[in-house]
Design a protein around this motif. Sequence first.
Motif, PDB file in Angstrom:
ATOM      1  N   GLY A  13       7.862  -1.011  13.538  1.00  0.00           N
ATOM      2  CA  GLY A  13       8.987  -1.871  13.858  1.00  0.00           C
ATOM      3  C   GLY A  13      10.098  -1.766  12.842  1.00  0.00           C
ATOM      4  O   GLY A  13      10.908  -2.678  12.689  1.00  0.00           O
ATOM      5  N   GLN A  61       4.110  -6.499  22.240  1.00  0.00           N
ATOM      6  CA  GLN A  61       5.413  -6.159  21.675  1.00  0.00           C
ATOM      7  C   GLN A  61       5.364  -4.817  20.941  1.00  0.00           C
ATOM      8  O   GLN A  61       6.296  -4.016  21.049  1.00  0.00           O
ATOM      9  CB  GLN A  61       5.898  -7.255  20.722  1.00  0.00           C
ATOM     10  CG  GLN A  61       7.228  -6.954  20.071  1.00  0.00           C
ATOM     11  CD  GLN A  61       8.348  -6.731  21.059  1.00  0.00           C
ATOM     12  OE1 GLN A  61       8.445  -7.418  22.063  1.00  0.00           O
ATOM     13  NE2 GLN A  61       9.209  -5.763  20.790  1.00  0.00           N
ATOM     14  N   SER A  65       7.641  -1.706  21.995  1.00  0.00           N
ATOM     15  CA  SER A  65       8.565  -1.094  21.040  1.00  0.00           C
ATOM     16  C   SER A  65       8.328   0.404  20.931  1.00  0.00           C
ATOM     17  O   SER A  65       9.277   1.190  20.867  1.00  0.00           O
ATOM     18  CB  SER A  65       8.413  -1.735  19.660  1.00  0.00           C
ATOM     19  OG  SER A  65       8.828  -3.075  19.689  1.00  0.00           O
TER      20      SER A  65
END
Length: 144
Positions: A13, A61, A65
């Motif tokens: 991330g 998530q 991503s």
Amino acid sequence: MADPDHVLVPTLGRPHEDEALSYGLETFPDAEITLLAVVTPLDAPLSEGGILERREERTTQARASAAELLESGAGPDTGDRVRIALAEGRPGTVIPRYASEAGIDHVVMAGDRTRSNWFIRRFLGRDIATTVVERTTQPVTILE
């Protein structure tokens, strides 16, 4: 040294991970690429962002991503070369373990370009990329 057959690009991330994916695709045009979405466990100290989210949400998530990164960074000529894998754990531990167990030949990852983690580095003495280099037997390319 021969070109690798299997390259690992960890995703944490962080900014500039698209550059790591592009580098892996361009530099090793015949290699299979695995995007490893790393989910830091809730009990890990100093984990970045999303610490209060539930595990399922964080896992979803992380996978989303990585898929977005793949969609934006991989061109149509990549075919079936890139796949997404998911691993939960501390990045400095899970990335070297995955590289060893999955038969990875080379690791390409984005380094930390910001000064915002100076506090972490000051007290821990290293960042994730440094830890991966120290614990991985495969060659590691860090894009700063």
